[in-house]
Design an enzyme around this catalytic site. Structure first.
Site, PDB file in Angstrom:
ATOM      1  N   ASN A  15     -12.845 -26.725  -6.204  1.00 14.79           N
ATOM      2  CA  ASN A  15     -13.045 -26.468  -4.777  1.00 14.79           C
ATOM      3  C   ASN A  15     -13.367 -27.676  -3.911  1.00 14.79           C
ATOM      4  O   ASN A  15     -13.160 -27.620  -2.699  1.00 14.79           O
ATOM      5  CB  ASN A  15     -14.173 -25.444  -4.595  1.00 14.79           C
ATOM      6  CG  ASN A  15     -13.859 -24.118  -5.244  1.00 14.79           C
ATOM      7  OD1 ASN A  15     -12.783 -23.577  -5.068  1.00 14.79           O
ATOM      8  ND2 ASN A  15     -14.799 -23.598  -6.019  1.00 14.79           N
ATOM      9  N   TYR A  16     -13.872 -28.755  -4.489  1.00 15.05           N
ATOM     10  CA  TYR A  16     -14.377 -29.839  -3.647  1.00 15.05           C
ATOM     11  C   TYR A  16     -13.723 -31.199  -3.876  1.00 15.05           C
ATOM     12  O   TYR A  16     -13.612 -31.984  -2.940  1.00 15.05           O
ATOM     13  CB  TYR A  16     -15.898 -29.963  -3.821  1.00 15.05           C
ATOM     14  CG  TYR A  16     -16.634 -28.764  -3.292  1.00 15.05           C
ATOM     15  CD1 TYR A  16     -16.826 -28.589  -1.928  1.00 15.05           C
ATOM     16  CD2 TYR A  16     -17.116 -27.779  -4.149  1.00 15.05           C
ATOM     17  CE1 TYR A  16     -17.486 -27.472  -1.428  1.00 15.05           C
ATOM     18  CE2 TYR A  16     -17.777 -26.661  -3.659  1.00 15.05           C
ATOM     19  CZ  TYR A  16     -17.956 -26.511  -2.301  1.00 15.05           C
ATOM     20  OH  TYR A  16     -18.599 -25.400  -1.808  1.00 15.05           O
ATOM     21  N   ILE A  17     -13.324 -31.505  -5.090  1.00 13.83           N
ATOM     22  CA  ILE A  17     -12.674 -32.790  -5.359  1.00 13.83           C
ATOM     23  C   ILE A  17     -11.182 -32.654  -5.076  1.00 13.83           C
ATOM     24  O   ILE A  17     -10.521 -31.777  -5.638  1.00 13.83           O
ATOM     25  CB  ILE A  17     -12.895 -33.230  -6.823  1.00 13.83           C
ATOM     26  CG1 ILE A  17     -14.385 -33.432  -7.104  1.00 13.83           C
ATOM     27  CG2 ILE A  17     -12.126 -34.503  -7.125  1.00 13.83           C
ATOM     28  CD1 ILE A  17     -14.708 -33.685  -8.567  1.00 13.83           C
TER      29      ILE A  17
END
Length: 749
Positions: free
Chosen positions: A706-708
């Site tokens: 979800n974030y990288i």
């Protein structure tokens, strides 16, 4: 998001993965002058995309596909309508709805369609032009328990109405779990059970106290069912799997703009007892069955309407091209909408992911100005501006979530804007202790040093008459904060900082990694970088109950490999004793394991070999039975076990004498080659152990998914010659295929 834990254990149906997507809800609206704290989020089933630049140039013709979603001809009990229903225009559809469309061979499949190479894809308000699908797959209806399986109250058997029996069964099936021992879970379950019992007309016993209920007979029945399921033959399991896949097949895909796209969560959630994460106040409540009347379908205009189950009709039909959900209903626990959407590897979800990461990537062009501005605003004369600046600082530097107000019936989880007096402790001159429950009720505890002005502001925000329970940021909400951030960049919200800082941190960590070592070593370095991001984002996880056993298994494997290496080196000396004189250092580790340690290893290896032999004998007989061939006898199995026992005696003799005879045809060079192979396995397994121990309390998957920015992982794989399969699971490879296909090793975040 719906939790897979919520699946009822007493159902034999498969798990369901319905998601609740926040993007279908409008941003919370402010009350009054905008300075008051928002007390309740307003929900809506409809939201629109913010991108309004272009419209699709062409409308693709949709080929029609035959809808084949005939549901089992089993009666469904009367629906229980949730408290609220969606405010939408409804088009009642009877069971005799439009005929299913004919299937044509000209349907374009999504496989191979590179949407990221289409400049116009995903632009404009309308997300699609044509849409057909087969509706949703309902869980099987409840099957009443045998007459001899009952709930007992004060020692007396209770004749329960069907729905009350169903609810009692959900509790009985999980009676040994930690959830069922939770007093809040028990009380919520019992309250709902009594309500359902009342709705069903009551029973032959006046049930008043939970402590007097005896679920043991029901629990034993479900345990027996579980054991029977475990003991099924491979052939039986395969047959059930094939039947399940056949039933699911029509619902797995839809036709969007003439392309076949995978549907992510086509099953309607089964009823059961809600568990929730952390200390959720609604844990244990009865999650009611969803009926066709509760469901609204979204289809293209003129598309055939899937027939509902016999005797039912759909709650409504919509033709909304600005949203990407296929079906929706209101869930009774949280009183929010659940949506059926496309799968993670669909083009629609792919463009959404890419835009999310591109928005975060653009932040690098504005971040210095934003930081300079909030440093100035920290001393602003208006308190609201100070709070905006302080919150932006905390979100940027410590990756806090924005946070929003929660109702009394929701888990008490907070983010930056909803921090309360008791969540922040100040230690002069500039240390701050954050201690609160974040998303999914995961504790966020950090003692950090902050900017001196930030410390001063926090002290002001905590001034009397404030006390425990009062909001720290009482002049702002996430909506106010996001409106301020929009002045810097289109699409910038507080949560973009989290994605930006996660990806920027990963890029910085990757820049420190040298292109040296084996693939296994490089994977460990990648995971270490990933772990840095996960710690930044507070992606914790509870150490699993099986962690110690898993670590022990890996340690045992390393010891076995060391024993194998010692045996191989002793074989070398059996061929040529002078090797030890010529290279004494090579043979230094011959005494690394004591005789007792080697005896333990031998017993473990032999037991495993015997177990494998028995399992293979069973598998072979299953296969022979299916192919109507003569079965293997117990004597055949015993013959193999006897050979393994002979091997055991040989190993023990080797340990006793210290001599290991070289196998026929072996040479010094071939044995040294085998030693090298074993040594490589020891190194790789040791890295596996390090990874297991380092990441026992950190969840790498959340930040990776979800974030990288996935393109960073692709860059790592290509730059360091690491197979992408070592870094991305099959699910992530499908989800981020656009990144894998479009990124080279020189790309930077």
């Amino acid at each position: 998001m719906s939790d897979s834990e919520d699946v009822a254990l007493s159902e034999l149906s498969s798990r369901n993965g319905i998601k609740k997507e926040d993007e279908e809800m409008p941003l919370a609206q402010l009350n009054g002058n905008g300075n008051a704290k928002l007390r309740k989020r307003k929900h809506s089933e409809k939201s629109k995309d913010d991108h309004k630049d272009k419209k699709r140039k062409k409308e693709k013709k949709l080929s029609k596909e035959k809808v084949n979603n005939k549901v089992k001809d089993e009666l469904i009990s009367a629906p229980v309508t949730p408290k609220k229903t969606p405010k939408i225009s409804k088009t009642p559809v009877s069971a005799t709805s439009s005929p299913a469309p004919k299937k044509e061979d000209s349907v374009e499949t999504d496989e191979g369609y590179k949407w990221w190479e289409d400049e116009n894809f995903g632009e404009g308000d309308e997300r699609w032009q044509t849409l057909e699908h087969n509706g949703v797959l309902f869980p099987p209806p409840y099957e009443p328990l045998p007459s001899y399986v009952k709930l007992y109250y004060e020692g007396k058997p209770v004749d329960l109405p069907p729905l009350a029996e169903e609810v009692a069964g959900y509790f009985a099936a999980m009676i040994e779990t930690d959830h069922a021992k939770n007093p809040v879970f028990q009380q919520n379950f019992f309250n709902d059970f009594l309500q359902v019992l009342k709705e069903g007309g009551g029973c032959n016993v006046d049930i008043k106290e939970f402590s007097k209920c005896d679920f043991s007979k029901m629990a034993a029945f479900f345990e027996k069912q579980r054991e029977e399921k475990k003991s099924m033959s491979k052939a039986e399991k395969q047959r059930i799997k094939e039947e399940k896949e056949k039933l699911e097949e029509p619902f797995k895909t839809c036709l969007m703009d003439g392309r076949r796209e995978n549907v992510g969560n086509f099953r309607v959630e089964p009823p059961g007892l809600f568990r929730g994460r952390g200390a959720h106040p609604k844990t244990g409540k009865f999650k009611r069955r969803v009926f066709p009347e509760d469901i609204t379908l979204n289809l293209g205009e003129g598309a055939p309407i899937p027939p509902p189950p016999e005797g039912h009709q759909w709650g409504g039909i919509r033709h909304d091209k600005t949203v990407v959900w296929l079906a929706m209903w209101r869930e009774n626990i949280s009183d929010t909408f659940k949506y059926v959407k496309l799968a993670a590897n669909s083009s629609i979800k792919g463009i959404s992911d890419m835009k999310k990461f591109e928005t975060a990537r653009k932040l690098k062009d504005h971040i210095e100005r934003i930081r300079a501005d909030y440093q100035k605003m920290l001393k602003d004369q208006f308190m609201q501006n100070r709070q905006i600046a302080t919150a932006t600082y905390l979100i940027d530097i410590f990756a806090l979530r924005a946070g929003g107000e929660k109702g009394e019936d929701e888990a008490d989880t907070v983010g930056c804007c909803s921090l309360r007096y008791e969540h922040v402790t100040l230690k002069p001159p500039n240390k701050v202790i954050f201690d609160f429950l974040g998303k999914d009720s995961i504790r966020f505890y950090q003692e950090v040093e902050v900017d001196r002005q930030v410390f001063k502001n926090l002290r002001i925000f905590k001034k009397e008459p404030k006390g425990p329970g009062d909001d720290l940021f009482d002049r702002i909400t996430p909506t106010i904060l996001n409106k301020h951030l929009q002045n810097y960049m289109k699409g910038l919200t507080a949560k973009v900082f989290r994605t930006y800082n996660a990806s920027k941190t990963m890029q910085d960590q990757m820049d420190l990694i040298s292109n040296e070592g084996t693939v296994a070593e490089k994977v460990v370095k990648y995971n270490a970088a990933n772990r840095t991001v996960a710690i930044l984002c507070n992606h914790q996880r509870t150490v699993s109950k099986n962690h110690e056993q898993a670590v022990k298994r890996i340690n045992d494997k390393i010891r076995e490999l060391e024993w194998q290496k010692i045996r191989l080196k002793k074989m070398i000396l059996d061929i040529d004793e002078t090797e030890k004189k010529d290279n004494p250092k090579y043979f230094e580790e011959l005494d690394d394991l004591t005789n007792d340690e080697m005896n333990v290893i031998v017993e473990r290896v032999i037991e495993r070999q015997k177990d494998q032999a028995e399992k293979k004998w069973n598998r072979d007989n299953e296969k022979r039975k299916m192919e109507k061939e003569e079965l293997l006898t117990k004597a055949d199995l015993q013959e193999k076990l006897d050979k393994i026992e002979e091997t055991r005696k040989d190993y023990l003799e080797e340990i006793k004498t210290g001599v290991v005879r070289a196998t026929k045809g072996s040479s010094v060079s071939s044995l040294k080659s085998k030693v090298e192979t074993v040594e490589n396995r020891i190194v790789n397994t040791s890295y596996q152990l390090k990874d297991k121990e380092d990441n026992s309390e950190v969840s790498l998957g959340t930040s990776k998914m979800n974030y990288i920015d996935p393109r960073l992982t692709v860059v790592f794989a290509k730059k360091f010659n690491v197979p992408i399969e070592k870094l991305f699971t099959k699910t992530l490879r499908d989800k981020f295929n656009w990144a894998i296909e479009s990124t080279d090793e020189n790309w930077r975040f």
